[in-house]
Design an enzyme around this catalytic site. Structure first.
Site, PDB file in Angstrom:
ATOM      1  N   CYS A   2     -10.077  -8.040  -8.138  1.00 64.42           N
ATOM      2  CA  CYS A   2     -11.479  -8.419  -8.219  1.00 64.42           C
ATOM      3  C   CYS A   2     -12.141  -8.293  -6.845  1.00 64.42           C
ATOM      4  O   CYS A   2     -11.498  -8.489  -5.821  1.00 64.42           O
ATOM      5  CB  CYS A   2     -11.701  -9.849  -8.713  1.00 64.42           C
ATOM      6  SG  CYS A   2     -10.972 -10.196 -10.309  1.00 64.42           S
ATOM      7  N   ARG A  27     -11.298  -2.521  -6.374  1.00 68.04           N
ATOM      8  CA  ARG A  27     -10.551  -3.763  -6.600  1.00 68.04           C
ATOM      9  C   ARG A  27     -10.590  -4.196  -8.060  1.00 68.04           C
ATOM     10  O   ARG A  27      -9.967  -5.192  -8.433  1.00 68.04           O
ATOM     11  CB  ARG A  27     -11.129  -4.896  -5.734  1.00 68.04           C
ATOM     12  CG  ARG A  27     -11.130  -4.590  -4.263  1.00 68.04           C
ATOM     13  CD  ARG A  27     -11.714  -5.749  -3.482  1.00 68.04           C
ATOM     14  NE  ARG A  27     -10.823  -6.879  -3.481  1.00 68.04           N
ATOM     15  CZ  ARG A  27      -9.890  -7.103  -2.586  1.00 68.04           C
ATOM     16  NH1 ARG A  27      -9.725  -6.260  -1.604  1.00 68.04           N
ATOM     17  NH2 ARG A  27      -9.124  -8.162  -2.661  1.00 68.04           N
ATOM     18  N   TRP A  71     -11.150  -7.465 -12.315  1.00 71.01           N
ATOM     19  CA  TRP A  71      -9.897  -6.870 -12.817  1.00 71.01           C
ATOM     20  C   TRP A  71      -9.246  -8.007 -13.602  1.00 71.01           C
ATOM     21  O   TRP A  71      -8.739  -8.962 -13.032  1.00 71.01           O
ATOM     22  CB  TRP A  71      -9.014  -6.428 -11.648  1.00 71.01           C
ATOM     23  CG  TRP A  71      -7.816  -5.654 -12.062  1.00 71.01           C
ATOM     24  CD1 TRP A  71      -7.742  -4.306 -12.255  1.00 71.01           C
ATOM     25  CD2 TRP A  71      -6.495  -6.174 -12.307  1.00 71.01           C
ATOM     26  NE1 TRP A  71      -6.461  -3.964 -12.626  1.00 71.01           N
ATOM     27  CE2 TRP A  71      -5.678  -5.071 -12.667  1.00 71.01           C
ATOM     28  CE3 TRP A  71      -5.919  -7.437 -12.267  1.00 71.01           C
ATOM     29  CZ2 TRP A  71      -4.319  -5.214 -12.977  1.00 71.01           C
ATOM     30  CZ3 TRP A  71      -4.575  -7.575 -12.576  1.00 71.01           C
ATOM     31  CH2 TRP A  71      -3.789  -6.469 -12.919  1.00 71.01           C
ATOM     32  N   ASN A  97     -11.891 -14.594  -6.568  1.00 69.60           N
ATOM     33  CA  ASN A  97     -10.818 -13.598  -6.609  1.00 69.60           C
ATOM     34  C   ASN A  97      -9.517 -14.351  -6.387  1.00 69.60           C
ATOM     35  O   ASN A  97      -9.421 -15.167  -5.469  1.00 69.60           O
ATOM     36  CB  ASN A  97     -11.023 -12.551  -5.500  1.00 69.60           C
ATOM     37  CG  ASN A  97      -9.852 -11.594  -5.416  1.00 69.60           C
ATOM     38  OD1 ASN A  97      -9.243 -11.250  -6.436  1.00 69.60           O
ATOM     39  ND2 ASN A  97      -9.522 -11.168  -4.212  1.00 69.60           N
ATOM     40  N   GLY A  98      -8.517 -14.080  -7.231  1.00 65.35           N
ATOM     41  CA  GLY A  98      -7.232 -14.772  -7.099  1.00 65.35           C
ATOM     42  C   GLY A  98      -6.819 -15.304  -8.458  1.00 65.35           C
ATOM     43  O   GLY A  98      -7.371 -14.909  -9.490  1.00 65.35           O
ATOM     44  N   GLU A 461       7.302   9.525  -5.376  1.00 61.94           N
ATOM     45  CA  GLU A 461       5.879   9.440  -5.039  1.00 61.94           C
ATOM     46  C   GLU A 461       5.065  10.486  -5.812  1.00 61.94           C
ATOM     47  O   GLU A 461       3.967  10.193  -6.285  1.00 61.94           O
ATOM     48  CB  GLU A 461       5.716   9.600  -3.518  1.00 61.94           C
ATOM     49  CG  GLU A 461       4.299   9.579  -2.987  1.00 61.94           C
ATOM     50  CD  GLU A 461       3.510   8.318  -3.339  1.00 61.94           C
ATOM     51  OE1 GLU A 461       4.093   7.324  -3.812  1.00 61.94           O
ATOM     52  OE2 GLU A 461       2.277   8.349  -3.169  1.00 61.94           O
ATOM     53  N   LYS A 465       2.053   9.439  -8.294  1.00 65.24           N
ATOM     54  CA  LYS A 465       0.665   9.949  -8.171  1.00 65.24           C
ATOM     55  C   LYS A 465       0.219  10.581  -9.483  1.00 65.24           C
ATOM     56  O   LYS A 465      -0.875  10.336  -9.953  1.00 65.24           O
ATOM     57  CB  LYS A 465       0.558  11.006  -7.073  1.00 65.24           C
ATOM     58  CG  LYS A 465       0.510  10.574  -5.649  1.00 65.24           C
ATOM     59  CD  LYS A 465      -0.668   9.758  -5.217  1.00 65.24           C
ATOM     60  CE  LYS A 465      -0.435   8.309  -5.471  1.00 65.24           C
ATOM     61  NZ  LYS A 465       0.093   7.496  -4.459  1.00 65.24           N
ATOM     62  N   GLU A 468      -0.317   7.918 -12.341  1.00 65.01           N
ATOM     63  CA  GLU A 468      -1.414   6.951 -12.223  1.00 65.01           C
ATOM     64  C   GLU A 468      -2.796   7.576 -12.375  1.00 65.01           C
ATOM     65  O   GLU A 468      -3.707   6.931 -12.866  1.00 65.01           O
ATOM     66  CB  GLU A 468      -1.315   6.109 -10.951  1.00 65.01           C
ATOM     67  CG  GLU A 468      -1.605   6.810  -9.673  1.00 65.01           C
ATOM     68  CD  GLU A 468      -1.441   5.914  -8.457  1.00 65.01           C
ATOM     69  OE1 GLU A 468      -1.879   4.763  -8.502  1.00 65.01           O
ATOM     70  OE2 GLU A 468      -0.872   6.379  -7.452  1.00 65.01           O
ATOM     71  N   HIS A 484      22.974  12.330 -15.800  1.00 60.03           N
ATOM     72  CA  HIS A 484      23.495  11.034 -16.269  1.00 60.03           C
ATOM     73  C   HIS A 484      22.569  10.393 -17.309  1.00 60.03           C
ATOM     74  O   HIS A 484      22.573   9.173 -17.449  1.00 60.03           O
ATOM     75  CB  HIS A 484      23.704  10.091 -15.076  1.00 60.03           C
ATOM     76  CG  HIS A 484      24.720  10.617 -14.106  1.00 60.03           C
ATOM     77  ND1 HIS A 484      26.063  10.723 -14.402  1.00 60.03           N
ATOM     78  CD2 HIS A 484      24.576  11.110 -12.850  1.00 60.03           C
ATOM     79  CE1 HIS A 484      26.709  11.247 -13.366  1.00 60.03           C
ATOM     80  NE2 HIS A 484      25.825  11.493 -12.409  1.00 60.03           N
ATOM     81  N   LYS A 583      -6.908  -1.456  -6.411  1.00 56.35           N
ATOM     82  CA  LYS A 583      -6.359  -1.032  -5.130  1.00 56.35           C
ATOM     83  C   LYS A 583      -5.543  -2.127  -4.461  1.00 56.35           C
ATOM     84  O   LYS A 583      -4.509  -1.874  -3.880  1.00 56.35           O
ATOM     85  CB  LYS A 583      -7.515  -0.614  -4.227  1.00 56.35           C
ATOM     86  CG  LYS A 583      -7.110  -0.138  -2.874  1.00 56.35           C
ATOM     87  CD  LYS A 583      -7.251   1.358  -2.793  1.00 56.35           C
ATOM     88  CE  LYS A 583      -6.515   1.962  -1.632  1.00 56.35           C
ATOM     89  NZ  LYS A 583      -5.591   3.001  -2.048  1.00 56.35           N
TER      90      LYS A 583
HETATM   91  C1  F6R Z   1      -0.272   3.865  -5.735  1.00 55.21           C
HETATM   92  C2  F6R Z   1      -0.716   2.678  -5.036  1.00 55.21           C
HETATM   93  C3  F6R Z   1       0.038   1.426  -5.253  1.00 55.21           C
HETATM   94  C4  F6R Z   1       0.156   0.651  -3.923  1.00 55.21           C
HETATM   95  C5  F6R Z   1       0.807  -0.720  -4.162  1.00 55.21           C
HETATM   96  C6  F6R Z   1       1.032  -1.467  -2.873  1.00 55.21           C
HETATM   97  O1  F6R Z   1      -1.057   4.973  -5.417  1.00 55.21           O
HETATM   98  O2  F6R Z   1      -1.665   2.709  -4.307  1.00 55.21           O
HETATM   99  O3  F6R Z   1       1.286   1.668  -5.790  1.00 55.21           O
HETATM  100  O4  F6R Z   1       0.920   1.403  -3.039  1.00 55.21           O
HETATM  101  O5  F6R Z   1      -0.029  -1.475  -4.994  1.00 55.21           O
HETATM  102  O6  F6R Z   1      -0.162  -1.654  -2.174  1.00 55.21           O
HETATM  103  P1  F6R Z   1      -0.162  -2.054  -0.647  1.00 55.21           P
HETATM  104  O7  F6R Z   1       0.356  -0.898   0.124  1.00 55.21           O
HETATM  105  O8  F6R Z   1      -1.581  -2.372  -0.345  1.00 55.21           O
HETATM  106  O9  F6R Z   1       0.751  -3.242  -0.505  1.00 55.21           O
END
Ligand code: F6R
Length: 588
Positions: A2, A27, A71, A97-98, A461, A465, A468, A484, A583
């Site tokens: 949020c 957010r 969110w 937020n929280g 990774e 990417k 998501e 396996h 994010k």
């Molecule tokens: C994927 C992504 C998330 C963050 C994860 C940790 O693209 O952005 O997987 O990497 O939520 O976030 P931070 O690095 O802010 O702790």
């Protein structure tokens, strides 16, 4: 998650609040709302994104207000669950937020006292508590209310009887921007950077009274001072600068980000090293940062011989046994709840923590004993790109600075590291080829990414990417693991993306690829430009500019980011704001 914002000043609050809020949509964006003090508090909210509120919200002329982008955690996205929330009298509006973990018992007792709740949210208890405790001072009522709360919060409170906003934080970020006869409050700096670069970061336990020309912060009833900080990046960093999406812009910023991170940390080198004779290291992170951690683990073990384990934040928190030695917490936002909890656990066990983060003043940097700041600048797209490569650079620097590294390897790697920005720039020449291959990928519902050794985390990774932002089911595997179990999922034409470095794993990778081709999968191999060994074996070869094999993860990451981007674009996905994601994941 949020995003919350507040404004008190000499201008109409609504347009400023909604402009700031639109920069916080990373957010959360499932519903949004605004409350402004006109003659009384007027609220406009709905299960829509900020842009729709901007279009539809009626004229509000007040100069004091709060706003929120959600969110959902408690209750689905809906008009009633959207913030701001009001008390029964409509005199107090709160954005939060929280997560309030004891909201059910609070709600029960407030209901018994006659308070009427209309939403399913945990947040709604806050305005009701403020109503309950209010006598003549809104600050006192907020202090009394937050004393009842368990969990995490950053809140901004608008009161009908006061020409100020009251703010408070615990385990959730909040920043106050200082303007000229106006103040801005937000979850994060990008929201307010167009208006001011002078900010005060609140700390856990702080309660603030914010008027248009003054900020007064108290802790446990005692007034306290917080330093004003100057943000060095500007409004252009949170604009798309001609790119269609923030993600593409941020991918293209990576050469600059690598250079800046190298320069920044070289200057700070003396205070960054891992202690010399440390017994073992624990690396804690989540998501993309976890993948960076795995590469850190690889190079620390390979080059320094220090036993290292990388743990997912949320899993680490259930572990009974901690490894002796030191810890590294990697978190772009510095606010990821699972990482912060792990850090607190390490802290209470007396384990020294080095944080690697992108955000000055973040909670992670405050808990840590030392902090390396990556110089990614604000990353707006939910999918982490430039912050990931900057984390890798910081980890390489950390290892190169360690006294136990072999000097010959160190000197070689140091030279190669300086060349990496140019190497990454050359990757962009491959964009047309990547776009071409993304057509094939975009027509499939499932894909595999494989790698070995230091490029295994890059397979993870690449898959993360892709899934998501394009919503294609993607798995990252250590190439040797496919046989396996996952082999059962290989069928004719299924896309397999193989990351092949020129290192000791090269021949085993070729063997794995042969096994995959024998099952008729469609293989795209990412290889060093000098490697011709797969030209006749696979369906598509993407030759990436040469780098030292230990640095190849940095170079190999970039085409995979672009691949995810172009595939998602072809599938018409909302690239910067993928469904269900936010994010900064500030909930456990
Ligand atoms: C994927 C992504 C998330 C963050 C994860 C940790 O693209 O952005 O997987 O990497 O939520 O976030 P931070 O690095 O802010 O702790």
């Amino acid at each position: 998650m949020c995003g919350i914002v507040g404004y008190v000043g000499n201008k109409q609050a609504k347009p400023i609040l909604l402009d700031c809020l639109s920069r916080l949509e990373y957010r959360g964006y499932d519903s949004s709302g605004v409350a402004v003090l006109d003659d009384n508090i007027k609220v406009y909210k709905d299960k829509v994104r900020v842009g729709v509120i901007q279009e539809k919200c009626p004229q509000l002329s007040g100069t004091l207000g709060v706003a929120h982008t959600r969110w959902a955690t408690h209750g689905p996205p809906s008009l009633v669950n959207a913030h701001p929330h009001l008390d029964c009298t409509g005199r107090f509006a709160v954005v939060h937020n929280g997560v309030i973990t004891n909201y059910q018992s609070l709600r029960k007792s407030l209901t018994a006292e006659g308070h009427k709740f209309i939403s399913e949210t945990d947040s709604e208890v806050i305005p009701h508590l403020i109503e309950k405790y209010f006598q003549d001072s809104i600050e006192k009522a907020v202090e009394d209310a937050i004393a009842m709360l368990d969990g995490s919060y950053s809140i901004i409170v608008l009161s009908e009887d006061a020409s100020k906003l009251v703010v408070a934080r615990k385990n959730s970020p909040l920043v106050i921007g200082i303007g000229d006869d106006e103040m801005f409050i937000a979850s994060d700096v990008p929201a307010i950077i167009s208006y001011t670069s002078k900010v005060i970061y609140l700390e856990d336990g702080d309660v603030g009274e914010v008027t248009r020309n003054n900020v007064k912060i108290t802790r446990n009833g005692e007034e306290t001072k917080r330093e004003t900080q100057h943000i060095t990046w500007g409004r252009e960093d949170v604009q798309k600068a001609g790119y269609e999406h923030f993600m593409l812009k941020e991918i293209h910023e990576q050469p600059r980000v690598i250079r800046d991170t190298l320069v920044e940390n070289d200057l700070l080198s003396t205070r960054l090293t891992i202690s010399k004779s440390v017994e073992s290291l624990s690396i804690i992170a989540c998501g993309t940062s976890y993948n960076a951690g795995l590469i850190g683990e690889y190079i620390i073990q390979e080059l320094l011989g220090i036993p290292t384990i990388t743990a997912i934040g949320s899993e680490f928190n259930h572990r009974r046994t901690l490894y002796p030695g030191e810890a590294i917490a990697i978190t772009q936002s510095g606010e990821t709840a699972d990482v912060l909890l792990a850090m607190k656990k390490l802290q209470s066990a007396g384990i020294k923590i080095l944080a690697i983060t992108n955000v000055q003043g973040s909670t992670a940097s405050r808990i840590a004993n030392r902090t390396i700041y990556i110089k990614a600048g604000p990353e707006v797209s939910v999918a982490a790109t430039k912050s990931f490569v900057a984390q890798l650079i910081a980890l390489y620097q950390l290892v190169l600075l360690h006294p136990d590294i072999d000097t010959e390897i160190r000197d070689q790697l140091a030279v190669d590291l300086q060349r990496i920005p140019i190497t990454v720039e050359k990757v962009f020449d491959l964009e047309p080829q990547i776009m071409d291959y993304s057509r094939y990928l975009s027509e499939h519902d499932s894909a595999f990414f494989i790698g070995r050794g230091i490029n295994y985390p890059i397979a993870l990774e690449g898959a993360l990417k892709l899934k998501e932002i394009s919503y294609i089911h993607a798995e990252g595997y250590a190439a040797g693991e496919l046989k396996h179990g996952p082999f059962a999922l290989l069928y004719s034409g299924v896309p397999v993306i193989a990351i092949v470095a020129q290192d000791a794993n090269h021949d085993s990778m070729v063997t794995s690829i042969k096994e995959i081709k024998a099952r008729n999968a469609h293989v795209m191999a990412l290889v060093d430009e000098n490697d011709d060994s797969l030209d006749d074996l696979v369906d598509v070869v993407l030759k990436v500019p040469h780098s030292h094999s230990l640095l190849s993860p940095v170079v190999n990451t970039v085409p995979l980011q672009l691949l995810a981007y172009y595939t998602a674009k072809l599938r018409g996905c909302p690239i910067d704001f993928p469904r269900n994601l936010a994010k900064s994941v500030t909930v456990e």
